[in-house]
Design a protein around this motif. Sequence first.
Motif, PDB file in Angstrom:
ATOM      1  N   LYS A  95       0.878  -1.184   0.000  1.00 16.53           N
ATOM      2  CA  LYS A  95       0.000   0.000   0.000  1.00 16.53           C
ATOM      3  C   LYS A  95       0.917   1.237   0.000  1.00 16.53           C
ATOM      4  O   LYS A  95       1.964   1.203  -0.648  1.00 16.53           O
ATOM      5  CB  LYS A  95      -0.916  -0.049   1.228  1.00 16.53           C
ATOM      6  CG  LYS A  95      -1.813  -1.296   1.240  1.00 16.53           C
ATOM      7  CD  LYS A  95      -2.888  -1.236   2.308  1.00 16.53           C
ATOM      8  CE  LYS A  95      -2.416  -1.808   3.618  1.00 16.53           C
ATOM      9  NZ  LYS A  95      -3.434  -1.815   4.679  1.00 16.53           N
ATOM     10  N   HIS A  96       0.545   2.267   0.696  1.00 11.73           N
ATOM     11  CA  HIS A  96       1.450   3.418   0.806  1.00 11.73           C
ATOM     12  C   HIS A  96       2.669   2.953   1.603  1.00 11.73           C
ATOM     13  O   HIS A  96       2.535   2.477   2.734  1.00 11.73           O
ATOM     14  CB  HIS A  96       0.731   4.565   1.529  1.00 11.73           C
ATOM     15  CG  HIS A  96       1.394   5.905   1.388  1.00 11.73           C
ATOM     16  ND1 HIS A  96       2.759   6.083   1.458  1.00 11.73           N
ATOM     17  CD2 HIS A  96       0.871   7.144   1.176  1.00 11.73           C
ATOM     18  CE1 HIS A  96       3.055   7.363   1.294  1.00 11.73           C
ATOM     19  NE2 HIS A  96       1.920   8.030   1.112  1.00 11.73           N
ATOM     20  N   MET A  97       3.836   3.091   1.003  1.00 14.75           N
ATOM     21  CA  MET A  97       5.047   2.546   1.625  1.00 14.75           C
ATOM     22  C   MET A  97       5.943   3.648   2.195  1.00 14.75           C
ATOM     23  O   MET A  97       7.117   3.414   2.485  1.00 14.75           O
ATOM     24  CB  MET A  97       5.841   1.735   0.594  1.00 14.75           C
ATOM     25  CG  MET A  97       5.086   0.567  -0.002  1.00 14.75           C
ATOM     26  SD  MET A  97       5.142  -0.884   1.056  1.00 14.75           S
ATOM     27  CE  MET A  97       6.768  -1.506   0.656  1.00 14.75           C
ATOM     28  N   GLY A  98       5.387   4.855   2.333  1.00 15.16           N
ATOM     29  CA  GLY A  98       6.194   5.966   2.841  1.00 15.16           C
ATOM     30  C   GLY A  98       6.380   5.886   4.347  1.00 15.16           C
ATOM     31  O   GLY A  98       5.669   5.157   5.055  1.00 15.16           O
ATOM     32  N   VAL A  99       7.348   6.635   4.816  1.00 17.27           N
ATOM     33  CA  VAL A  99       7.549   6.733   6.270  1.00 17.27           C
ATOM     34  C   VAL A  99       7.534   8.207   6.668  1.00 17.27           C
ATOM     35  O   VAL A  99       7.844   9.072   5.852  1.00 17.27           O
ATOM     36  CB  VAL A  99       8.889   6.108   6.743  1.00 17.27           C
ATOM     37  CG1 VAL A  99       8.885   4.618   6.575  1.00 17.27           C
ATOM     38  CG2 VAL A  99      10.066   6.751   6.040  1.00 17.27           C
ATOM     39  N   PRO A 100       7.167   8.486   7.897  1.00 17.38           N
ATOM     40  CA  PRO A 100       7.176   9.889   8.326  1.00 17.38           C
ATOM     41  C   PRO A 100       8.595  10.443   8.386  1.00 17.38           C
ATOM     42  O   PRO A 100       9.521   9.734   8.787  1.00 17.38           O
ATOM     43  CB  PRO A 100       6.584   9.831   9.739  1.00 17.38           C
ATOM     44  CG  PRO A 100       6.692   8.410  10.188  1.00 17.38           C
ATOM     45  CD  PRO A 100       6.718   7.562   8.953  1.00 17.38           C
ATOM     46  N   GLY A 101       8.741  11.713   7.981  1.00 19.11           N
ATOM     47  CA  GLY A 101      10.060  12.349   8.102  1.00 19.11           C
ATOM     48  C   GLY A 101      10.459  12.475   9.556  1.00 19.11           C
ATOM     49  O   GLY A 101      11.626  12.351   9.908  1.00 19.11           O
ATOM     50  N   HIS A 102       9.495  12.730  10.404  1.00 22.68           N
ATOM     51  CA  HIS A 102       9.771  12.872  11.846  1.00 22.68           C
ATOM     52  C   HIS A 102       9.093  11.728  12.585  1.00 22.68           C
ATOM     53  O   HIS A 102       7.873  11.626  12.609  1.00 22.68           O
ATOM     54  CB  HIS A 102       9.234  14.219  12.336  1.00 22.68           C
ATOM     55  CG  HIS A 102       9.786  14.656  13.662  1.00 22.68           C
ATOM     56  ND1 HIS A 102       9.852  13.820  14.763  1.00 22.68           N
ATOM     57  CD2 HIS A 102      10.296  15.852  14.062  1.00 22.68           C
ATOM     58  CE1 HIS A 102      10.389  14.486  15.777  1.00 22.68           C
ATOM     59  NE2 HIS A 102      10.665  15.722  15.380  1.00 22.68           N
ATOM     60  N   GLN A 103       9.904  10.886  13.201  1.00 25.76           N
ATOM     61  CA  GLN A 103       9.376   9.775  13.985  1.00 25.76           C
ATOM     62  C   GLN A 103       8.589  10.284  15.184  1.00 25.76           C
ATOM     63  O   GLN A 103       8.838  11.367  15.672  1.00 25.76           O
ATOM     64  CB  GLN A 103      10.516   8.879  14.472  1.00 25.76           C
ATOM     65  CG  GLN A 103      11.355   8.269  13.379  1.00 25.76           C
ATOM     66  CD  GLN A 103      12.483   9.166  12.914  1.00 25.76           C
ATOM     67  OE1 GLN A 103      12.394  10.383  12.988  1.00 25.76           O
ATOM     68  NE2 GLN A 103      13.539   8.560  12.403  1.00 25.76           N
ATOM     69  N   GLU A 104       7.704   9.466  15.647  1.00 27.24           N
ATOM     70  CA  GLU A 104       6.884   9.703  16.843  1.00 27.24           C
ATOM     71  C   GLU A 104       5.680   8.766  16.805  1.00 27.24           C
ATOM     72  O   GLU A 104       5.251   8.240  17.816  1.00 27.24           O
ATOM     73  CB  GLU A 104       6.422  11.179  16.940  1.00 27.24           C
ATOM     74  CG  GLU A 104       5.214  11.439  17.855  1.00 27.24           C
ATOM     75  CD  GLU A 104       5.437  11.029  19.310  1.00 27.24           C
ATOM     76  OE1 GLU A 104       6.581  10.951  19.765  1.00 27.24           O
ATOM     77  OE2 GLU A 104       4.423  10.751  20.009  1.00 27.24           O
ATOM     78  N   GLU A 137      14.544   1.499   0.537  1.00 29.88           N
ATOM     79  CA  GLU A 137      14.144   2.297  -0.629  1.00 29.88           C
ATOM     80  C   GLU A 137      13.050   1.641  -1.459  1.00 29.88           C
ATOM     81  O   GLU A 137      12.586   2.218  -2.437  1.00 29.88           O
ATOM     82  CB  GLU A 137      15.354   2.669  -1.493  1.00 29.88           C
ATOM     83  CG  GLU A 137      16.264   1.553  -1.854  1.00 29.88           C
ATOM     84  CD  GLU A 137      17.627   2.097  -2.272  1.00 29.88           C
ATOM     85  OE1 GLU A 137      17.706   3.272  -2.644  1.00 29.88           O
ATOM     86  OE2 GLU A 137      18.602   1.328  -2.226  1.00 29.88           O
ATOM     87  N   GLN A 138      12.631   0.453  -1.090  1.00 31.05           N
ATOM     88  CA  GLN A 138      11.476  -0.147  -1.759  1.00 31.05           C
ATOM     89  C   GLN A 138      10.226   0.569  -1.264  1.00 31.05           C
ATOM     90  O   GLN A 138       9.732   0.279  -0.182  1.00 31.05           O
ATOM     91  CB  GLN A 138      11.328  -1.636  -1.397  1.00 31.05           C
ATOM     92  CG  GLN A 138      12.543  -2.489  -1.645  1.00 31.05           C
ATOM     93  CD  GLN A 138      12.860  -2.551  -3.123  1.00 31.05           C
ATOM     94  OE1 GLN A 138      11.996  -2.860  -3.938  1.00 31.05           O
ATOM     95  NE2 GLN A 138      14.103  -2.222  -3.471  1.00 31.05           N
ATOM     96  N   GLY A 139       9.761   1.522  -1.988  1.00 33.77           N
ATOM     97  CA  GLY A 139       8.499   2.148  -1.576  1.00 33.77           C
ATOM     98  C   GLY A 139       8.585   3.633  -1.327  1.00 33.77           C
ATOM     99  O   GLY A 139       7.577   4.317  -1.351  1.00 33.77           O
ATOM    100  N   HIS A 140       9.776   4.144  -1.082  1.00 39.72           N
ATOM    101  CA  HIS A 140       9.881   5.603  -0.985  1.00 39.72           C
ATOM    102  C   HIS A 140      11.319   6.023  -1.262  1.00 39.72           C
ATOM    103  O   HIS A 140      12.256   5.253  -1.028  1.00 39.72           O
ATOM    104  CB  HIS A 140       9.409   6.118   0.385  1.00 39.72           C
ATOM    105  CG  HIS A 140      10.385   5.907   1.501  1.00 39.72           C
ATOM    106  ND1 HIS A 140      10.685   4.676   2.033  1.00 39.72           N
ATOM    107  CD2 HIS A 140      11.154   6.789   2.188  1.00 39.72           C
ATOM    108  CE1 HIS A 140      11.571   4.800   2.997  1.00 39.72           C
ATOM    109  NE2 HIS A 140      11.879   6.076   3.115  1.00 39.72           N
TER     110      HIS A 140
END
Length: 653
Positions: free
Chosen positions: A212-221, A252-255
């Motif tokens: 699905k959307h494979m991105g991650v937040p720039g800022h963890q929390e 890098e698979q996904g973003h």
Amino acid sequence: MRPICLKNKQSVLSLILIVWLSIVFEGCIQAPVREYPIRPVPFTQVQVHPGFWFHRLETNRKVTIPYNFLKCEETGRISNFAKAGRLEEGDFEGIYFNDSDVFKVIEGASYSLHVHPDEQLEAYLDDLISKIAAAQEADGYHYSIRTINPDKVQGNCGKERWSALNHSHELYNVGHLYEAAVAHFNATGKRTLLDVALKNADLICEVFGPGKHMGVPGHQEIEIGLVKLYRTTGQAKYLEMARFFIDQRGNEQGHALYGEYCQDHRPLVLQDKAVGHSVRAGYFYAGAADVAALTGEGQYVEALEKIWEDMVYTKTYLTGGIGAEPRYEGFGPSYELPNATAYTETCAAIASMLWNYRMFLLSGEVKYMDVFERTLYNGFLAGISLEGDEFFYSNPLEANGVQTFNQGACTRSPWFGCSCCPVNIVRLLPSLPGYIYSQNQNEVYVNLFVNSTTQLEVDNNDFRILQQSAYPWEGKIHMDIGTDKGTRAKLKIRIPGWSRNQVLPGELYHYLSDQEEPISLFVNGEMQPVKIEEGYLIIDRKWKGNTTVILELKMPVRFVKSNPNIEANRGRVALERGPLVFCAEEIDNFKGILEAGINTHQKLHYAFDPDLLNGIGVLEGKVQRNGEEKPSPFKAIPYYAWSNRGVGRWLCG
Ligand code: FUB
Ligand code: ZN
């Protein structure tokens, strides 16, 4: 409160700060299957009594919490929710991730409410939560800036939902929402905010994930927040989501990778250095420790240990502060720890404490609590004024009064455009009692010396602890242990690093004199042999009735030297006593203290001054002023208390 006119004189300040002188597990609906091997005694089970921390916690409750809500109101942070919920008209005000500030204050207020019922605060929260609920879109999405005017949103926020995760803080904000919601639910039993959080988390679980959307937040929390939702609901999907975000970082698979700044340069399990933005890093490592504890993911722990060593052995200030580099609010290269320009954001100190505590819960190793304590009393505590309504964002170890740091101010500020630090302090302080005690079956840890009582269950019996001391001013710790029946328990009292002749784990700092100070132990008035195992004093016995334990740690004044690789500290020493780092301010000294030299063979005098700065310990000795033959007297106060006496015009150059 100091008069407002003193706060705006930063261009003519002549304040000097110098440190280096020349030469929660509550309310689970369903208990998680796996957990940390060591269980914290939650703050709700610990009553703090008058003493050093009691005063700070009360100030937080009475001053800092209402003050932070007021600032959130004044700056449009709260009306942003009302606008998003169409309860009010108008445009979004402020910085795009300001929602998170309100969530953090709610979290702190809820902790406070949990132990101090307060109808007015509860009603205030109800009203505020109704605005936050109104701001939620029908499918659960929550990000007031986009909801207020989706057509206007662009730039860092991204034109579409989650299209600019690198910067948008959409997932960072809701991570704080989850933490606030769990705290509020635990405090009040009300599901109002929890339902908002769960609806959002369900949406996140639908949208993100493998395939699905494979991105991650720039800022963890969000990772920390999701784990709390998992613990609260028992729903595995939240834990899986947290794990997904951790595994996906650096993949890098996904973003397209964001790079080191976001710790997104390679997968966590292949990382071994503390890099990038230090708050992001600390939250990331803390979230990963949680997931490791709950899933048994050993590879995370191996990576975290390596990163921790890199941070503590090469990138940590004497105050426990981390993140030397102002340009990107993050870690600089190893040993690059300049004093005057130290960024050492208050949030980074908090992030480090959150992470270190979790590492302790995983391992039981004293070194993590040593870092925790050093950060707590120094790098963290300096972030808030004694009055509780002014804050440092960055916490340098040297200041000439005219430099630009702390987002443009040379003194603590009443607030900031980006006000992540004040609101973070608000939530850390009331949770502090939860860091004092912890338990692993029949082993009871006492990690912090805070006047308090707690009641545990050990060996199927009650195990009550009453702890009393004048810490951090004196090292004599008195504990009364009460059990009704005979209870087999190992009491493990942390002997702080400073008392074991270790400034911090690793070789970054050392005490000039390595003389070991004797530690004494008395049980029911009788002196006992002192048995220290891996930093803990162990009392292993069958406890019955009331037992008095008295521990005496000597607190000499110590000179600290740094590793010569730290260029800024070459030829310099710092002063410490107990857990406190000391500093010399110009207000107590002469102009030019910054350049004075010190003879390290002298014995410095320590005394407690009950009338100074709410009562503090003061060091006195002699320094050599530039160009003068005779030494001059000087005075040093605890670093955490610096810049609390205003900056009088009489000091102007
Ligand atoms: O981006 C959110 C917070 O604002 C960060 O944690 C702080 O460093 C500040 O940039
Ligand atoms: Zn901050």
